[in-house]
Design an enzyme around this catalytic site. Structure first.
Site, short mmCIF file in Angstrom:
data_model
loop_
_atom_site.label_atom_id
_atom_site.label_comp_id
_atom_site.label_asym_id
_atom_site.label_seq_id
_atom_site.Cartn_x
_atom_site.Cartn_y
_atom_site.Cartn_z
N ASP A 2 86.28 -9.02 -5.44
CA ASP A 2 85.92 -8.33 -6.67
C ASP A 2 87.10 -7.91 -7.52
O ASP A 2 86.92 -7.38 -8.61
CB ASP A 2 85.06 -7.09 -6.34
CG ASP A 2 83.68 -7.52 -5.92
OD1 ASP A 2 83.19 -8.48 -6.53
OD2 ASP A 2 83.12 -6.95 -4.99
N HIS B 96 89.08 -4.86 2.88
CA HIS B 96 87.84 -5.52 3.29
C HIS B 96 87.60 -5.24 4.75
O HIS B 96 88.54 -5.19 5.53
CB HIS B 96 87.95 -7.03 3.04
CG HIS B 96 86.61 -7.70 3.04
ND1 HIS B 96 85.99 -8.08 4.20
CD2 HIS B 96 85.77 -8.00 2.03
CE1 HIS B 96 84.82 -8.60 3.89
NE2 HIS B 96 84.66 -8.57 2.58
N1 ACO Z 1 92.70 2.06 -1.32
C1 ACO Z 1 93.44 2.92 -0.56
N2 ACO Z 1 93.33 3.04 0.78
C2 ACO Z 1 92.41 2.27 1.39
C3 ACO Z 1 91.60 1.37 0.68
C4 ACO Z 1 91.77 1.26 -0.71
N3 ACO Z 1 91.03 0.42 -1.44
N4 ACO Z 1 90.77 0.72 1.55
C5 ACO Z 1 91.05 1.22 2.75
N5 ACO Z 1 92.04 2.15 2.68
C6 ACO Z 1 92.67 2.88 3.79
C7 ACO Z 1 91.77 3.97 4.34
O1 ACO Z 1 92.02 5.21 3.71
C8 ACO Z 1 92.15 3.97 5.80
O2 ACO Z 1 93.40 4.62 5.91
P1 ACO Z 1 93.74 5.49 7.24
O3 ACO Z 1 93.73 4.50 8.37
O4 ACO Z 1 95.06 6.10 6.97
O5 ACO Z 1 92.63 6.51 7.38
C9 ACO Z 1 92.41 2.49 6.12
O6 ACO Z 1 92.81 1.92 4.85
C10 ACO Z 1 91.18 1.75 6.65
O7 ACO Z 1 90.10 1.91 5.71
P2 ACO Z 1 88.57 2.02 6.13
O8 ACO Z 1 87.83 2.68 5.02
O9 ACO Z 1 88.46 2.62 7.50
O10 ACO Z 1 88.18 0.48 6.23
P3 ACO Z 1 86.72 -0.10 6.23
O11 ACO Z 1 86.79 -1.44 6.89
O12 ACO Z 1 85.75 0.89 6.81
O13 ACO Z 1 86.35 -0.24 4.67
C11 ACO Z 1 86.27 -1.08 2.46
C12 ACO Z 1 86.50 -1.41 3.95
C13 ACO Z 1 84.97 -0.26 2.29
C14 ACO Z 1 86.10 -2.39 1.70
C15 ACO Z 1 87.50 -0.27 1.93
O14 ACO Z 1 88.66 -1.04 2.07
C16 ACO Z 1 87.32 0.17 0.48
O15 ACO Z 1 86.76 1.26 0.24
N6 ACO Z 1 87.80 -0.64 -0.52
C17 ACO Z 1 87.62 -0.33 -1.93
C18 ACO Z 1 86.19 -0.72 -2.36
C19 ACO Z 1 86.01 -2.23 -2.48
O16 ACO Z 1 86.81 -2.92 -3.08
N7 ACO Z 1 84.89 -2.71 -1.93
C20 ACO Z 1 84.51 -4.12 -2.02
C21 ACO Z 1 84.59 -4.79 -0.68
S1 ACO Z 1 84.23 -6.52 -0.86
C22 ACO Z 1 82.56 -6.56 -1.01
O17 ACO Z 1 81.82 -5.77 -0.50
C23 ACO Z 1 82.02 -7.61 -1.78
#
Ligand code: ACO
Length: 428
Positions: free
Chosen positions: A364, A307
């Site tokens: 979710d 998140h």
């Molecule tokens: N699975 C694996 N790795 C992940 C995940 C995941 N679900 N989420 C983040 N990471 C990793 C990224 O690859 C990144 O790794 P790195 O530092 O080695 O490059 C690190 O964790 C940080 O991730 P970001 O994408 O930079 O974090 P950001 O805050 O931009 O994104 C997000 C947050 C979009 C929610 C992300 O965690 C994600 O894509 N999650 C899966 C989709 C999801 O469940 N979305 C619902 C969110 S809740 C809502 O909107 C209601």
């Protein structure tokens, strides 16, 4: 003397005020930054940018706290009705019984949609994703209510649009589903409460009533409350920025629905179930999928994990996980996807990759399993999210409009070609 922040640029010192919220959150107010220094800030994804001051929702991502208008989410999910929470978010305080009765009856009066809108539904292919249908239908409402085109027309007109949206979204959402099945539309039953009426429109048929289980109504009520607002997320920021152009509220909410659709935002609930099904059909080897999620050369991510703001735990996920166990037990459903979800959560939470990046299950991760138990088809999950989020979007739009906020218009740093002369095509 109140706190200030100093920035030194080219040997000159500039001072900016510090703003403090009621929960002691602090921000540097850079409103005059460009005017005084000629510089702007770069903050891709707005990770450090406060776009507004807001009195609606407080969340503390480190501590896992979420409050609507000061009330903890745990208390609201346990004790309130969704309509009560909608009133709280939109008008700022919990309603008295008389205010709640009035609000409920006003919403009930507007649950029907214009009969001509049925023709729009019929024109969509049966396989149309309901989020695409819903977003278009909500925007189309503006064409039936031209008086809504000026969002500042009068407080009464503004409130009427708010009531119409709250009343008609469940009807349009349920009809989007009925249309995808090519089933006849079910008209709303105004004697039912908000959640029961929605389930009726989803699952009753003209030939037979649908007996709505109170367990289902309770679960739906809780899910809608948990999704009702979440401060300046992607879809809410979209709503505030679209509304800031003085676009009408129907068009503005339609834009919010579109923003919510993406799998990195509200679309994650559908993506979680699709992921769990894939793991299940692949033999249920959770470790294999965790490895894939960690592999930088693999685009697979664990949906429902991580998140932007919560870096400890998502308080909504804690409530939903418990609600999920309760609902499945009460409805006596044995869903193999729940077992996979729990295993996945356990493995991921013990894994260094997820721990070091503070990746926890979000709202979710478990909501889809409850929706499945309620009989809601997977493609409708994000529509359910939109139903819940509507009061939050409205409250945020109302705060923005009534606060007289300027049109949202970020700047950029240009990195393209510098000035060059046009070359005629035969000379290129
Ligand atoms: N699975 C694996 N790795 C992940 C995940 C995941 N679900 N989420 C983040 N990471 C990793 C990224 O690859 C990144 O790794 P790195 O530092 O080695 O490059 C690190 O964790 C940080 O991730 P970001 O994408 O930079 O974090 P950001 O805050 O931009 O994104 C997000 C947050 C979009 C929610 C992300 O965690 C994600 O894509 N999650 C899966 C989709 C999801 O469940 N979305 C619902 C969110 S809740 C809502 O909107 C209601």
């Amino acid at each position: 003397m109140s706190e200030t922040a100093k920035i030194e640029l080219n040997g000159k010192m500039y001072e900016f005020p510090v703003v403090e919220g009621t929960e002691n959150e602090k921000a540097i107010d850079i409103t005059k930054l460009r005017q005084e220094t000629g510089y702007i800030t770069i903050d891709s994804g707005y990770k450090n940018t406060g776009a507004t001051l807001s009195a609606i929702t407080f969340l503390d991502g480190e501590e896992g706290i979420l409050h609507y208008r000061g009330y903890p989410i745990e208390q609201l999910a346990e004790k309130a009705s969704f309509i009560e929470v909608a009133y709280l978010l939109i008008y700022g305080s919990l309603p008295t019984q008389a205010q709640l009765d009035d609000f409920t009856s006003n919403i009930t009066k507007h649950t029907l949609v214009h009969e001509d809108m049925k023709q729009f539904f019929e024109a969509y292919p049966a396989k149309a994703h309901p989020m695409g249908v819903l977003s278009s239908m909500i925007c189309s409402l503006s064409t039936f209510y031209p008086e809504s085109l000026d969002p500042n027309r009068s407080p009464e007109a503004k409130n009427l649009t708010i009531l119409r949206l709250l009343a008609k979204l469940p009807t349009l959402a349920a009809w989007a589903y009925k249309n995808s099945m090519r089933h006849p539309f079910m008209y709303p039953k105004n004697g039912y409460d908000y959640c029961k009426n929605f389930m009726h429109m989803m699952f009753a048929m003209p030939t037979e009533d649908y007996d709505v289980d109170p367990v289902v109504v309770d679960a739906l009520n809780k899910l809608l409350i948990l999704h009702a607002d979440h401060e300046q997320n992607c879809s809410t920021s979209t709503v505030r920025i679209v509304g800031s152009s003085q676009a009408n509220l129907y068009a503005t909410i339609s834009a919010g629905i579109s923003a919510l659709w993406g799998p990195l935002h509200g679309g994650a609930n559908q993506a979680v179930i699709e992921m769990l099904e894939k793991i299940h059909n692949d033999g249920g080897d959770v470790d294999k999928w965790v490895l894939k999620a960690k592999d930088k050369d693999d685009s697979f991510r664990l949906m429902g994990f991580g998140h932007r703001v919560y870096k400890n735990f998502d308080p909504r996920a804690t409530i939903i996980k418990k609600a999920c166990d309760d609902v499945l037990e009460k409805l006596q459903i044995n869903d193999p996807l729940l077992a996979i979800a729990k295993k996945l959560e356990k493995v991921a939470l013990e894994d260094e990759y997820f721990k070091s990046r503070s990746l926890y299950p979000n709202v979710d991760f478990y909501s889809g399993i409850i929706y499945r138990a309620l009989g809601i088809p997977t493609e409708m999950f994000t529509v359910m999210f939109a139903l819940g989020r509507l009061p939050g979007w409205i409250a945020q739009w109302k705060e923005m409009i009534e606060g007289g906020e300027p049109i949202g218009r970020p700047r950029q740093i240009y990195t393209g070609a510098t000035t060059r002369d046009y070359v005629e095509i035969n000379k290129r």
